[in-house]
Design a protein around this motif. Structure first.
Motif, PDB file in Angstrom:
ATOM      1  N   GLY A 341     -35.610 -43.765 -40.487  1.00 26.35           N
ATOM      2  CA  GLY A 341     -35.990 -44.881 -39.636  1.00 26.35           C
ATOM      3  C   GLY A 341     -36.177 -44.484 -38.189  1.00 26.35           C
ATOM      4  N   GLU A 342     -36.217 -43.170 -37.921  1.00 28.00           N
ATOM      5  CA  GLU A 342     -36.381 -42.670 -36.558  1.00 28.00           C
ATOM      6  C   GLU A 342     -37.702 -41.923 -36.417  1.00 28.00           C
ATOM      7  N   VAL A 343     -38.258 -41.997 -35.237  1.00 24.65           N
ATOM      8  CA  VAL A 343     -39.446 -41.228 -34.883  1.00 24.65           C
ATOM      9  C   VAL A 343     -39.062 -40.267 -33.766  1.00 24.65           C
ATOM     10  N   THR A 344     -39.469 -39.020 -33.895  1.00 22.43           N
ATOM     11  CA  THR A 344     -39.145 -37.997 -32.898  1.00 22.43           C
ATOM     12  C   THR A 344     -40.344 -37.752 -31.997  1.00 22.43           C
ATOM     13  N   TRP A 345     -40.167 -37.925 -30.697  1.00 26.00           N
ATOM     14  CA  TRP A 345     -41.240 -37.655 -29.750  1.00 26.00           C
ATOM     15  C   TRP A 345     -41.372 -36.164 -29.462  1.00 26.00           C
ATOM     16  N   MET A 346     -40.240 -35.456 -29.433  1.00 26.59           N
ATOM     17  CA  MET A 346     -40.275 -34.027 -29.133  1.00 26.59           C
ATOM     18  C   MET A 346     -38.959 -33.420 -29.551  1.00 26.59           C
ATOM     19  N   THR A 347     -39.007 -32.173 -30.026  1.00 27.09           N
ATOM     20  CA  THR A 347     -37.795 -31.513 -30.493  1.00 27.09           C
ATOM     21  C   THR A 347     -37.437 -30.326 -29.603  1.00 27.09           C
ATOM     22  N   THR A 348     -36.170 -29.962 -29.648  1.00 26.76           N
ATOM     23  CA  THR A 348     -35.705 -28.779 -28.936  1.00 26.76           C
ATOM     24  C   THR A 348     -36.306 -27.518 -29.542  1.00 26.76           C
ATOM     25  N   ALA A 349     -36.478 -27.502 -30.850  1.00 25.15           N
ATOM     26  CA  ALA A 349     -37.094 -26.342 -31.496  1.00 25.15           C
ATOM     27  C   ALA A 349     -38.486 -26.087 -30.930  1.00 25.15           C
ATOM     28  N   GLU A 350     -39.285 -27.143 -30.782  1.00 28.07           N
ATOM     29  CA  GLU A 350     -40.632 -26.972 -30.216  1.00 28.07           C
ATOM     30  C   GLU A 350     -40.552 -26.338 -28.835  1.00 28.07           C
ATOM     31  N   VAL A 351     -39.614 -26.784 -28.036  1.00 26.83           N
ATOM     32  CA  VAL A 351     -39.504 -26.271 -26.670  1.00 26.83           C
ATOM     33  C   VAL A 351     -39.169 -24.778 -26.672  1.00 26.83           C
ATOM     34  N   TYR A 352     -38.280 -24.354 -27.564  1.00 23.57           N
ATOM     35  CA  TYR A 352     -37.984 -22.914 -27.656  1.00 23.57           C
ATOM     36  C   TYR A 352     -39.226 -22.121 -28.064  1.00 23.57           C
ATOM     37  N   ALA A 443     -41.249 -26.593 -37.837  1.00 24.35           N
ATOM     38  CA  ALA A 443     -40.223 -27.353 -37.130  1.00 24.35           C
ATOM     39  C   ALA A 443     -40.734 -28.682 -36.596  1.00 24.35           C
ATOM     40  N   THR A 444     -42.026 -28.774 -36.314  1.00 20.23           N
ATOM     41  CA  THR A 444     -42.590 -29.977 -35.716  1.00 20.23           C
ATOM     42  C   THR A 444     -42.831 -31.087 -36.739  1.00 20.23           C
ATOM     43  N   TYR A 445     -42.817 -30.771 -38.021  1.00 21.68           N
ATOM     44  CA  TYR A 445     -43.014 -31.778 -39.060  1.00 21.68           C
ATOM     45  C   TYR A 445     -42.083 -32.963 -38.814  1.00 21.68           C
ATOM     46  N   PRO A 446     -42.575 -34.223 -38.927  1.00 21.54           N
ATOM     47  CA  PRO A 446     -43.868 -34.637 -39.479  1.00 21.54           C
ATOM     48  C   PRO A 446     -44.920 -35.019 -38.442  1.00 21.54           C
ATOM     49  N   ASP A 447     -44.845 -34.500 -37.224  1.00 25.65           N
ATOM     50  CA  ASP A 447     -45.811 -34.868 -36.192  1.00 25.65           C
ATOM     51  C   ASP A 447     -47.105 -34.079 -36.375  1.00 25.65           C
ATOM     52  N   GLY A 448     -47.974 -34.603 -37.219  1.00 21.94           N
ATOM     53  CA  GLY A 448     -49.220 -33.915 -37.512  1.00 21.94           C
ATOM     54  C   GLY A 448     -50.146 -33.792 -36.323  1.00 21.94           C
ATOM     55  N   GLN A 449     -50.046 -34.700 -35.352  1.00 24.62           N
ATOM     56  CA  GLN A 449     -50.927 -34.619 -34.190  1.00 24.62           C
ATOM     57  C   GLN A 449     -50.669 -33.335 -33.397  1.00 24.62           C
ATOM     58  N   GLU A 450     -49.410 -33.030 -33.117  1.00 27.46           N
ATOM     59  CA  GLU A 450     -49.106 -31.809 -32.395  1.00 27.46           C
ATOM     60  C   GLU A 450     -49.451 -30.573 -33.222  1.00 27.46           C
ATOM     61  N   ALA A 451     -49.180 -30.633 -34.522  1.00 26.21           N
ATOM     62  CA  ALA A 451     -49.499 -29.499 -35.384  1.00 26.21           C
ATOM     63  C   ALA A 451     -50.999 -29.244 -35.428  1.00 26.21           C
ATOM     64  N   TRP A 452     -51.788 -30.316 -35.514  1.00 26.50           N
ATOM     65  CA  TRP A 452     -53.247 -30.177 -35.519  1.00 26.50           C
ATOM     66  C   TRP A 452     -53.748 -29.610 -34.196  1.00 26.50           C
ATOM     67  N   SER A 453     -53.183 -30.068 -33.091  1.00 27.40           N
ATOM     68  CA  SER A 453     -53.597 -29.556 -31.782  1.00 27.40           C
ATOM     69  C   SER A 453     -53.330 -28.061 -31.665  1.00 27.40           C
ATOM     70  N   GLU A 454     -52.155 -27.624 -32.097  1.00 25.89           N
ATOM     71  CA  GLU A 454     -51.835 -26.202 -32.013  1.00 25.89           C
ATOM     72  C   GLU A 454     -52.674 -25.369 -32.971  1.00 25.89           C
ATOM     73  N   TYR A 455     -53.009 -25.937 -34.122  1.00 24.98           N
ATOM     74  CA  TYR A 455     -53.896 -25.237 -35.051  1.00 24.98           C
ATOM     75  C   TYR A 455     -55.271 -25.043 -34.422  1.00 24.98           C
ATOM     76  N   ARG A 456     -55.791 -26.091 -33.774  1.00 28.35           N
ATOM     77  CA  ARG A 456     -57.098 -25.962 -33.127  1.00 28.35           C
ATOM     78  C   ARG A 456     -57.050 -24.930 -32.007  1.00 28.35           C
ATOM     79  N   ARG A 457     -55.975 -24.944 -31.237  1.00 28.49           N
ATOM     80  CA  ARG A 457     -55.879 -24.039 -30.086  1.00 28.49           C
ATOM     81  C   ARG A 457     -55.753 -22.587 -30.503  1.00 28.49           C
ATOM     82  N   THR A 458     -54.936 -22.307 -31.513  1.00 30.56           N
ATOM     83  CA  THR A 458     -54.590 -20.919 -31.846  1.00 30.56           C
ATOM     84  C   THR A 458     -55.184 -20.413 -33.158  1.00 30.56           C
TER      85      THR A 458
END
Length: 524
Positions: A341-352, A443-458
């Protein structure tokens, strides 16, 4: 509600209990709903009201169909995370025949529910109650970052002004967000230094509960995300902004207590509903290939085993021929990760992982690429309540596994993201980046928007290509969808704005045109 043309004289805040629909914007700005300035200063009720609807709209957390057309039918599939094996009458983003009825919703919802509300906060608080103005800039910045990473140019500087709502370029949007974050961080830090009690606590619907320090950490971490994203097109600005975020006195996320989460107001997880109640969302084949190949313990937390192969995890390829919506109904559905029932805006793993890439590029990130990469993996394991990170990190044997389609062998595919987890200092920067982005993707799952952006970039992680490209040659199978076309509501009601957007985009308004940061050049 859809904002058809964003003009000063036609705002309708239908999501606000405290502000009714009006065509007299100036009157709204000067009428404090009957409250004196002293009363407003005492409880800030009018300023606080616009924040509440914004929290649940950056990621739709309370209405399943809204999330589905905002993100699930776009980035969640293109990221390789999950797919909806339904041809929808042959018009589907999965096969690159982009559906304008779906693809404008993220734009319309962001402007009506978030940008308009944060603009209202700005009008009521800027220069008078700058703590609230600072907070609104952080939320607006997070919204515009996602928006521009979907569409490219967008309405920013002309929002709320007389005349046509003209678009800003993505470069200008990023530059302005960096400036807004400067103001927000400086203002909130000065209040922390003065030991000022937070005025956000009863309004902040996030896990931060009004903490100025945590919102500063989030602002710094958002800056870091954006800095890394522009590293190929403006390396000097990227380095400067990234180092500013990490070297700030309060800094960026470092523990899982920093993770920014929003609890659904109706205790709902929309992804879980789509997967189980609707029976229409399943694990992507790339998840099976990568997590399955690594024997990644996060697999069991992210996904359930399948009915088609009891005890095993089976994913579905995106963009193949789906004979019926039921053909893949016995494949793996979502697991415990999306039942909170929670949505994560950003994770510590992503920041590392952001810091690891920065270190790889020679930036001062407070650690080596190796150490920061491994810290990201550990943070993800801890966030998901899992042990065994050290053994996983040291594995230099396991790689992604081949994909086998148990319904149609025509869609079998050899693994494409063939790297191990263990860091290898002797490897090329390209291989090291692939490791970093692959682990960030997990680690970013399930935020597909960020994952898609990084896939496009790299270009990482390497994903299976679709087999049923219906774009009539517009979108290449090799490179996939690069952006969403501008919203149909804008084309109909803000044509001059759209024309300015096309000019800033520098290419056709279709799914193949690359964004500013999505440069067609090497990563190093």
């Amino acid at each position: 509600m859809i904002i058809n043309k964003i003009k000063r004289t036609a705002f309708c805040f239908s999501l606000l209990a405290a502000v009714s629909c009006t065509d007299n914007f100036n009157e709204v700005n000067t009428n404090k709903v009957g409250a004196s300035d002293d009363q407003l200063a005492q409880d800030y009720n009018t300023i606080k009201a616009p924040f509440k609807p914004a929290f649940n709209r950056l990621f739709i957390s309370d209405v399943t169909w809204m999330y589905q057309i905002q993100q699930s039918l776009q980035a969640d599939g293109w990221s390789g995370y999950m797919t909806t094996p339904n041809a929808f009458g042959g018009i589907s983003n999965h096969n690159y025949l982009l559906n304008p009825g779906w693809n404008g919703y993220a734009w319309d919802d962001a402007y009506t529910a978030i940008i308009a509300n944060m603009y209202k906060v700005e009008q009521l608080s800027k220069g008078k109650y700058d703590n609230f103005y600072a907070w609104s800039l952080i939320i607006k910045g997070a919204t515009l970052q996602r928006m521009t990473d979907m569409y490219g140019p967008a309405v920013m500087s002309s929002f709320g002004t007389e005349g046509d709502a003209l678009y800003d370029s993505q470069k200008d949007i990023y530059t302005q967000i960096f400036k807004d974050l400067d103001f927000a961080v400086n203002d909130l830090q000065s209040r922390i230094a003065a030991d000022e009690a937070s005025t956000f606590a009863d309004t902040d619907l996030s896990s931060y509960k009004g903490s100025y320090a945590l919102w500063v950490k989030y602002a710094n971490s958002l800056r870091l995300r954006m800095a890394v994203r522009i590293s190929k097109v403006d390396p000097a600005m990227a380095k400067s902004e990234a180092e500013k975020s990490v070297n700030n006195a309060i800094g960026v996320f470092t523990t899982n207590g920093d993770v920014l989460k929003i609890k659904s107001p109706v205790d709902l997880n929309v992804i879980d509903v789509m997967s189980h109640a609707w029976g229409g969302l399943f694990m992507g084949a790339d998840m099976e290939s990568i997590l399955g190949g690594y024997d990644d313990p996060r697999m069991a937390y992210y996904w359930n085993t399948s009915a088609i192969a009891p005890g095993k995890y089976k994913g579905v390829r995106t963009g193949i021929v789906y004979p019926t919506p039921q053909t893949y109904s016995k494949f793996s559905q979502t697991g415990a990760r999306t039942k909170t029932g929670e949505v994560t805006w950003m994770t510590t793993a992503e920041v590392y992982f952001l810091r690891a890439e920065g270190a790889l590029r020679g930036w001062n990130m407070g650690g080596t690429a190796k150490d920061l990469y491994e810290s990201g993996i550990r943070a993800s394991f801890e966030q998901n309540g899992l042990a065994g990170a050290d053994g996983y990190i040291s594995d230099n044997v396991k790689i992604a596994k081949d994909y086998v389609d148990l319904v149609n062998s025509e869609f079998n595919a050899p693994a494409v993201n063939n790297i191990t987890v263990a860091w290898n200092e002797a490897a090329s920067n390209e291989v090291k980046l692939q490791k970093i982005i692959t682990q960030k993707w997990i680690a970013t799952y399930p935020d597909g928007q960020e994952a898609w952006s990084e896939y496009r970039r790299t270009g990482y992680p390497k994903l299976f290509r679709i087999t049923n490209n219906q774009s009539d040659g517009v979108i290449s199978t090799e490179f996939g969808v690069r952006r969403l076309p501008f919203a149909a509501s804008e084309i109909a009601n803000n044509p001059k704005g759209v024309e300015s957007g096309k000019a800033a985009l520098g290419g056709p308004d279709n799914g193949a045109t690359r964004l500013w940061w999505d440069a067609d050049k090497a990563n190093f």
